[in-house]
Structures are given as C-alpha cells and as structure tokens.
Design a protein around this motif. Structure first.
Motif, mmCIF file in Angstrom:
data_model
loop_
_atom_site.group_PDB
_atom_site.id
_atom_site.type_symbol
_atom_site.label_atom_id
_atom_site.label_comp_id
_atom_site.label_asym_id
_atom_site.label_seq_id
_atom_site.Cartn_x
_atom_site.Cartn_y
_atom_site.Cartn_z
ATOM 1 N N ASN A 94 24.699 11.377 28.592
ATOM 2 C CA ASN A 94 26.452 10.850 28.837
ATOM 3 C C ASN A 94 26.680 10.752 30.239
ATOM 4 O O ASN A 94 27.405 11.094 30.834
ATOM 5 C CB ASN A 94 27.121 11.911 28.165
ATOM 6 C CG ASN A 94 27.411 11.618 26.683
ATOM 7 O OD1 ASN A 94 27.366 10.598 26.014
ATOM 8 N ND2 ASN A 94 27.662 12.844 26.042
ATOM 9 N N ARG A 95 25.562 10.393 30.946
ATOM 10 C CA ARG A 95 25.663 10.332 32.443
ATOM 11 C C ARG A 95 26.075 8.547 32.862
ATOM 12 O O ARG A 95 25.335 7.804 32.213
ATOM 13 C CB ARG A 95 24.466 10.436 33.262
ATOM 14 C CG ARG A 95 24.453 10.215 34.661
ATOM 15 C CD ARG A 95 23.056 10.906 35.402
ATOM 16 N NE ARG A 95 23.285 10.519 36.962
ATOM 17 C CZ ARG A 95 22.372 11.112 37.672
ATOM 18 N NH1 ARG A 95 21.582 11.885 37.373
ATOM 19 N NH2 ARG A 95 22.364 10.575 39.000
ATOM 20 N N PRO A 96 26.795 8.278 33.817
ATOM 21 C CA PRO A 96 27.026 6.708 34.183
ATOM 22 C C PRO A 96 25.324 6.185 34.594
ATOM 23 O O PRO A 96 24.661 7.118 34.862
ATOM 24 C CB PRO A 96 27.676 7.045 35.663
ATOM 25 C CG PRO A 96 28.427 8.187 35.313
ATOM 26 C CD PRO A 96 27.419 9.396 34.460
ATOM 27 N N GLY A 97 25.493 4.923 34.476
ATOM 28 C CA GLY A 97 23.925 4.307 34.711
ATOM 29 C C GLY A 97 23.632 4.608 35.870
ATOM 30 O O GLY A 97 24.142 4.524 37.148
ATOM 31 N N VAL A 98 22.098 4.603 35.998
ATOM 32 C CA VAL A 98 21.521 4.914 37.313
ATOM 33 C C VAL A 98 20.586 3.755 37.369
ATOM 34 O O VAL A 98 20.009 3.245 36.299
ATOM 35 C CB VAL A 98 20.962 5.886 37.267
ATOM 36 C CG1 VAL A 98 19.734 6.449 38.266
ATOM 37 C CG2 VAL A 98 21.760 7.410 37.094
ATOM 38 N N ALA A 135 22.624 10.768 42.888
ATOM 39 C CA ALA A 135 23.283 9.405 43.059
ATOM 40 C C ALA A 135 23.256 8.432 42.123
ATOM 41 O O ALA A 135 22.193 8.662 41.121
ATOM 42 C CB ALA A 135 22.399 8.805 44.331
ATOM 43 N N ASP A 136 23.779 7.532 42.024
ATOM 44 C CA ASP A 136 23.754 6.500 41.036
ATOM 45 C C ASP A 136 22.635 5.442 41.305
ATOM 46 O O ASP A 136 22.254 4.806 40.317
ATOM 47 C CB ASP A 136 25.194 5.627 40.933
ATOM 48 C CG ASP A 136 26.264 6.616 40.575
ATOM 49 O OD1 ASP A 136 26.161 7.437 39.574
ATOM 50 O OD2 ASP A 136 27.552 6.047 40.846
ATOM 51 N N VAL A 137 22.255 5.310 42.267
ATOM 52 C CA VAL A 137 20.986 4.541 42.870
ATOM 53 C C VAL A 137 19.913 5.509 43.539
ATOM 54 O O VAL A 137 20.148 6.238 44.483
ATOM 55 C CB VAL A 137 21.206 3.347 43.685
ATOM 56 C CG1 VAL A 137 20.082 2.723 44.069
ATOM 57 C CG2 VAL A 137 22.490 2.566 43.253
ATOM 58 N N ILE A 138 18.793 5.663 42.806
ATOM 59 C CA ILE A 138 17.476 6.414 43.148
ATOM 60 C C ILE A 138 16.936 5.612 44.354
ATOM 61 O O ILE A 138 16.158 4.616 43.844
ATOM 62 C CB ILE A 138 16.669 6.751 42.095
ATOM 63 C CG1 ILE A 138 17.405 7.802 41.187
ATOM 64 C CG2 ILE A 138 15.575 7.761 42.753
ATOM 65 C CD1 ILE A 138 16.771 8.179 39.813
ATOM 66 N N GLU A 139 17.037 5.763 45.642
ATOM 67 C CA GLU A 139 16.383 5.101 46.644
ATOM 68 C C GLU A 139 14.889 5.186 46.697
ATOM 69 O O GLU A 139 14.050 4.425 46.733
ATOM 70 C CB GLU A 139 17.168 5.386 47.969
ATOM 71 C CG GLU A 139 18.730 4.933 47.960
ATOM 72 C CD GLU A 139 18.725 3.447 47.924
ATOM 73 O OE1 GLU A 139 17.930 2.496 48.433
ATOM 74 O OE2 GLU A 139 20.071 3.313 47.608
ATOM 75 N N ALA A 140 14.707 6.419 46.540
ATOM 76 C CA ALA A 140 13.179 6.873 46.689
ATOM 77 C C ALA A 140 13.017 8.428 45.880
ATOM 78 O O ALA A 140 13.873 9.105 45.885
ATOM 79 C CB ALA A 140 12.894 6.825 47.922
#
Length: 575
Positions: free
Chosen positions: A455-459, A494-499
């Motif tokens: 149930n986590r927002p999209g990544v 974070a919602d975006v995994i940069e690295a």
C-alpha cells in the motif's frame, strides 16, 4: 402429486370405511365425510347424503360432547365427534335406506373408530415413506460408499457409490451373504468376532472385478445387551484424500507460461521449447543456475500439459534429511521403523499420481535412493518401505539441477542409467546476465507489485538506477534482482529511486548484510541469522557452498533459512 397429503390420506381412509360399511348391509347409497372444526368438508367418499346446512345446524350443539345425532331430509345421518388437533373433527355417515337408530349409531361409531385408526396409520406410513425416500436419496448422492451387513454377514444395504466402487449391482446383492457378493476377502466380517472397528484405514483391493485404493472405515453397532447387530462400512477412493491433502499442503502449480516475463531472444527460445516439452509425457531435466526460475518453469510445463488438472508435488531433494528421504519419496507401511506413523503414509510419488512430481536439486539424492528412483522410472511402480507389493503410479517426472550431472556421473556420484532416464527432454534456462533486455520489464514489474502489496505510492526507477541494474552480472539471477528491488522499496523513501548504493551489488545477502556487526547486545539468534544471511549471499545464493562455509548440512541450513525468513519467497508474478 396432491398439494395436500393429509387430505389425500383421509380420502383413502374414507374409501376403505365406505367399502367396509357396504359389506355390512344392503344399502343403496353410502356416504362418509369428514368435517373440520370450522364445519368445512375436508374429505368425502361415496354419496355423503348430507345437506350441509340442515345437518350442521341440527348437530352443532352435540359435537363437543361427542354425541350421535341422526335425521336428515335426504336419508339417515350420523355425526360422531373425533379428536380435533390438526385433523378433521367430525366423522359424518349417511345411509340410504336408513336403518334403525341403534344400528345407525353402531355403524357411525364403527366408522369413526376405523377412520381414526386408518387415518393415523396412513399418515404415519406416508411420513415414514417420505423420510425413508429422503434418506435414501441423501445416502445415494453422498460421494462415500456405504454398506451395512447384519450379525451373520448378510448384506442389508448398499448405496450407489459403494456398488460402483465394488463393481456389483446393489439391487440384486442385498439379502445375500456379503462374501458371495464380492470376489475378495471380506475383511470387515472379522469385526463380528473382535467387536473392534477402525477409522480411515488404507485398503488396497485387487481382484478380477476390482482394482481400488481406498480409505476405509468400519464401525460395529451394538444392541442394549452389547451384542453386535450390524456393521456400518464407509469408504472412498484414496485419490480424493490425496487431492485434499495436496490442496491443504499447498502443493499446486500457480504459474503458467503467460506469467513468465521475458522478451529477450534467449527467453523466447526457452519458452518456445518449454511449450513443446509440455505437450509431451516424457521426463524433463531442467538445467539452470540458482535463481533462474526452475520451479516456475516446472509449474508452467505442468499447467501446459494434459496433467494440468492433476496434482503438482514439489520436492527439494537437498532439504530432505538423509535418513528420511526414502520414506518421504516412496512412503512406508505401519510399523516399518521406529517413529513411523501407526497407519503408514504414502510417499510423494503416490501423492503425485495423475499429475507431476518436481524433483528439485536431483543431484543431492544419495546413490542408494537413486537405485529405487531408477526402478520407479522404469516400472512405473513404487514400493513403500516395509511393503510386500508394489503399487502402480501414473506420474510425470520433472527434475532440476544447478550442477552438471554428467560431471557427477564421471565422479561416480550420480548413476549414469538414472541420468539418461531423466535427461529425455532437456531445458536449459538462461541466467539473467544473458537476458539483460528483460531487466527493465522484471524490475518495473517487481516495483509495481511490491507497492501494491505494501500500500505504498508508486515508485519509479530513474535512468541511472536502471543502468546500474543492466550493468551488473547478477550471480544470483532473478532471485537476487528481486531481493535488491525489495530492499530498495523498503529502505529508500523517495518516490523515485535515483540510484542504488554500490555496496548492494557485491553479492551479499540483501537484508541480512545491512544488519550491524555482531556485538555484545545482540542475541544468539540475531548473530546466527546475520551469519547465515552473509554466508548465503557471499556464495552467490548457492546453498551447498554456504552450508560448507558454515560447517553444517544442507538440510540444517534450509531449516535455519526457513526459520529466519531467509528463503526467497515467490510473490505474485514470477520471472
């Protein structure tokens, strides 16, 4: 059928009363009727000769006292009150010509008595017939066979499933000695002497008419003096118990070819070959490194075959204790060895009858067990430990290994004849480093699935993170990729995994390796979990090597990994 069975019963009774009265005298017309307490005619037979208004008005005062009244314009009439309850309250008699009053009263009372007795018997009889009919329908539609024999061994009842299983005709068999109905030893008749029944006993019947494998229960029935009056015997096919056991144990194939993710040429070629393999009945040998999805392919092959409705039984040969592997695979009879279940137990091959058995890490089977496995493959029969006879099985075998079996054959650690029996259809699963085109599909699918589950927002994965995944050699294959993605979803907010951190790509265990160094405040279990996790990761998820590093056996290591939640879990869509 009438909508009012009570009225039908009364009509039948009144007809009999009328016939009985007609035999007592030369009457031109005889009528009998029954009136309810509401003065409505419930049922009638013959010419009742009862002008309703005149009779009811003239006799209404006498009904409660049960007295007889006579007199009618149309002839003679007699009314006799009967017990009210749910049935009619008044018996009415009309005769033409009218006899003398005393004779009329005698006839009326006789008719009332006959009505009461016949009606009661008729209603009870119909109720009993209905109950018997309902019970017979229930007994014949249950899936278990049911027979009843009396105290001298005569067959008293047999339902339809029992007749089907035993190969006899129920109608012509009832009333005969049970030993004459069947062509095998009537084992249940021994209960007449011992007085002791049994529950859920395994029974094999092999005769000219019957070849059955049953779960059998026989219970003696005693009278008030403790004497056996009958034996009730119920039984059903072992296949039902086997299928139920498999459903409860979770041994079923979930994955199909459509669930396997992959568009790379290597994976498309492998999938095309696997679909052709599924259409065959021959044994299959799957080769692939740890984490390439050998069991997923085994399940897909099973679901793509004609055996898809049958059981799928998976066995990890490396996880079975050395002393128990034979009993687990082939089963055992009661009392075969110390600690054996008193009723015996079927092996995995018997449980897989009609379906597929998947033998993972086949290279770890001891040489003495390989001999028995070879005989199972050749004869399609299995012999339990302690059994005198073999049982036929109908099983397709899919074996898997991450080691080269030919090398083991040369080292005399694997039988050559067994190798060629297994290696009829071979399927090599490509490692992840040979299908880098699939990494993006796999990673994005894993991220999406985990976000839904938690149930986590999209990544999303940034381009640099995706480039890291594509450039790594993945010694643990898809299983390691799944572990790394799960680690990232858990630890990166974070919602975006940069690295991904570089030290996540060193082949170490993904979660255990993030634990702190062992210190005086850590429990023994925590230290053991950390050590096992690091050893497995350091050995690129090769359990055999990790067990050697830790100085423990493979089964012990599997047990510990399961205890600490370190076994890779299949979650949703596979690879």
């Amino acid at each position: 059928m009438s909508a009012d069975p009570v009225r039908d019963a009364w009509v039948e009774v009144l007809g009999r009363v009328r016939d009985a009265l007609a035999a007592l005298g030369p009457f031109a017309r005889i009528g009998v009727a029954l009136l309810g307490s509401d003065a409505v005619v419930r049922a009638a037979a013959g010419d009742a000769l009862l002008p309703d208004r005149l009779v009811l008005e003239g006799c209404a005062a006498d009904l409660g006292a049960g007295r007889v009244a006579a007199g009618s314009e149309a002839g003679a009439c007699a009314l006799v009150a009967m017990p009210a309850g749910d049935g009619p309250a008044v018996f009415c008699l009309g005769l033409d010509p009218a006899p003398e009053a005393p004779e009329l009263i005698r006839f009326a009372r006789l008719g009332a008595a006959l009505c009461g007795q016949w009606a009661a018997l008729a209603l009870k009889s119909r109720a009993f017939e209905k109950m018997v009919s309902e019970q017979a329908a229930i007994i014949n539609h249950i899936s278990d066979g049911l027979i009843v024999i009396d105290d001298v061994g005569t067959l008293r009842f047999m339902n339809a499933p029992a007749a089907r299983i035993l190969g006899v005709d129920a109608g012509s068999s009832i009333g005969k000695p049970f030993s004459e109905v069947i062509d095998f030893d009537p084992h249940i008749t021994a209960i007449l002497e011992t007085g002791t029944g049994y529950v859920d006993r395994e029974l094999r019947i092999q005769s000219s008419k019957v070849n059955a494998h049953l779960v059998d229960t026989a219970v003696p029935v005693f009278d008030e003096h403790g004497k056996i009056v009958s034996i009730v015997n119920t039984f059903h096919e072992m296949s039902r118990a086997r299928n139920l056991s498999i459903r409860i144990a979770g041994d079923f194939a979930r994955y199909r070819f459509a669930d396997i993710v992959g568009r790379s040429p290597a994976m498309e070629t492998t999938l095309a070959t696997a679909r052709r393999v599924a259409a065959s009945e021959s044994s299959v040998l799957l080769y692939g490194e740890s984490g390439t999805g050998k069991e997923v392919f085994a399940q897909a092959i099973h679901n793509g075959s004609r055996r898809s409705r049958g059981p799928f039984v998976a066995v990890n040969c490396a996880a079975l204790p050395r002393d128990l592997i034979e009993s687990e695979l082939f089963g055992y009879m009661p009392g075969s060895f110390t600690g054996a279940h008193k009723a015996g137990r079927p092996g995995r091959f018997e449980l897989a009858t009609g379906g597929t058995i998947f033998l993972d890490e086949i290279s770890e089977i001891p040489l003495d067990v390989q001999v028995k496995l070879l005989r199972v493959l050749q004869e399609r029969q299995v012999t339990r430990i302690g059994a005198d006879a073999s049982a036929d099985i109908d099983v397709r075998i899919i074996a898997a290994s991450n080691r080269n079996l030919l090398d083991l054959v040369e080292d005399r650690r694997f039988r050559e004849d067994l190798y060629y029996r297994l290696n009829v259809l071979r399927l090599d699963l490509p490692p992840l480093r040979q299908r880098l085109e699939d990494i993006a599909l796999l990673a994005e699918g894993m991220v999406s699935r985990l976000c839904r589950q938690w149930n986590r927002p999209g990544v999303t994965l940034a381009s640099h993170a995706m480039a890291q995944l594509r450039s790594y050699h993945w010694p643990g294959n898809v299983r390691q990729l799944q572990n790394l993605i799960e680690r990232g979803i858990s630890l990166i907010e974070a919602d975006v995994i940069e690295a991904f951190p570089d030290d996540w790509f060193d082949g170490s265990a993904p979660v255990a390796d993030t634990a702190p160094e062992a210190g005086p405040s850590m429990s023994l279990e925590a230290v053991e979990r950390m050590a096992i996790g690091r050893a497995v990761g350091h050995c690129d998820f090769n359990v055999s090597q990790a067990a050697k590093v830790l100085g423990i056996s493979r089964p012990t290591l599997y047990k510990k990994m399961k205890q600490y939640g370190l076994l890779p879990a299949d979650r949703g869509r596979p690879y």
